[in-house]
Design an enzyme around this catalytic site. Sequence first.
Site: not given
Length: 360
Positions: A98, A129, A212
């Site tokens: 992402h 992911d 992230s």
Amino acid sequence: MDASRARARRAVVAVWVCSLGLAAGCSGAGSGAEGAAARETARRTAQRAAVAPADALENAYQRVIRDVLPSVVQIQTGSDLGSGVVYDDKGHIVTNAHVVGDAKTFRVTTANSRDALAATLVSSYPQQDLAVVKLDRVPAGLEAAAFGDSAEVEVGQIVLAMGSPLGLSSSVTQGIVSATGRTVSEPSTGGGTGATIANMVQTSAAINPGNSGGALVNLRGRVIGIPTLAATDPGLGDSAAPGIGFAIPASTVRTIADQIVEKGEVTDSGRAALGIVGRTYLDAEYQPAGVVVVEVRAGGAADEAGIETGDVITALGDSDVTTVTSLAEALAGQRPGERTTVTFVRDGGRRTVEVTLGEQ
């Protein structure tokens, strides 16, 4: 009590008080300059003993940060920012799918570089992911991070989260491993992939936007996970729930990243699948009550078991199924090739069949 016994008891009390250094008249214990000096020495010794463990812990934090932070980078895709971890000395960087989104090229800033470096997407695997990008030019001194063993991660271990939260590059937060083995489903909106990921590491270290793809590191300097998302609290308007973040475990990261680096794609996901396309089924009261099968893939696990379009799946093994997410979470705990049961409703009747799970 006679006088001799009273004197004996007073003598015992006096000896006991002297042994504690509490009586002003005790010889050699606490009177005069020598007593004051002894007490000050004892106080300083106790103070040093209390400070020593704190110094050792602080030194451990600083050592890990010095060792690992240079291997954590900032990744820019257009106006969006995320983090990544240097995977090898060839310039491969692992991050979240992402973070890269639909982009193919990126600007990467290392902890000790003045200018951003160009990088190109190798491959993205949204189902887990994870993604790998590669620097177009490998700068001198680039060091790969060391990844730990997920089997050794335990609740209570101190961990540091490293990344670029809110664009603040080379930031470090600290916490502990709060839980292991969590199965978490990401949102499919707001840039999320909608992936359901098993065995995630839960941590109290702050995970903010921009963290992230960074590194969750133990005090041995090993990356034990890739911070991916923070829990949200529906009661607070889906804002982040403080102290509850999740990281993809190092074992999963290595499995996926190794395949991307070596083959350019993921050929062995290790993720179980039924081989269907489904949607959440709502009952007469508009409550989630299962997953209705919209499509059955030919030759897949469901097809081989006789499951048909229109069937409503209500359980996988011992796990109740009420939504597409709950079915994905049940499958996340399984492996391709394992046998289990699927319970479904067809024409008002409930049936249970055995299936051999396929691979996603």
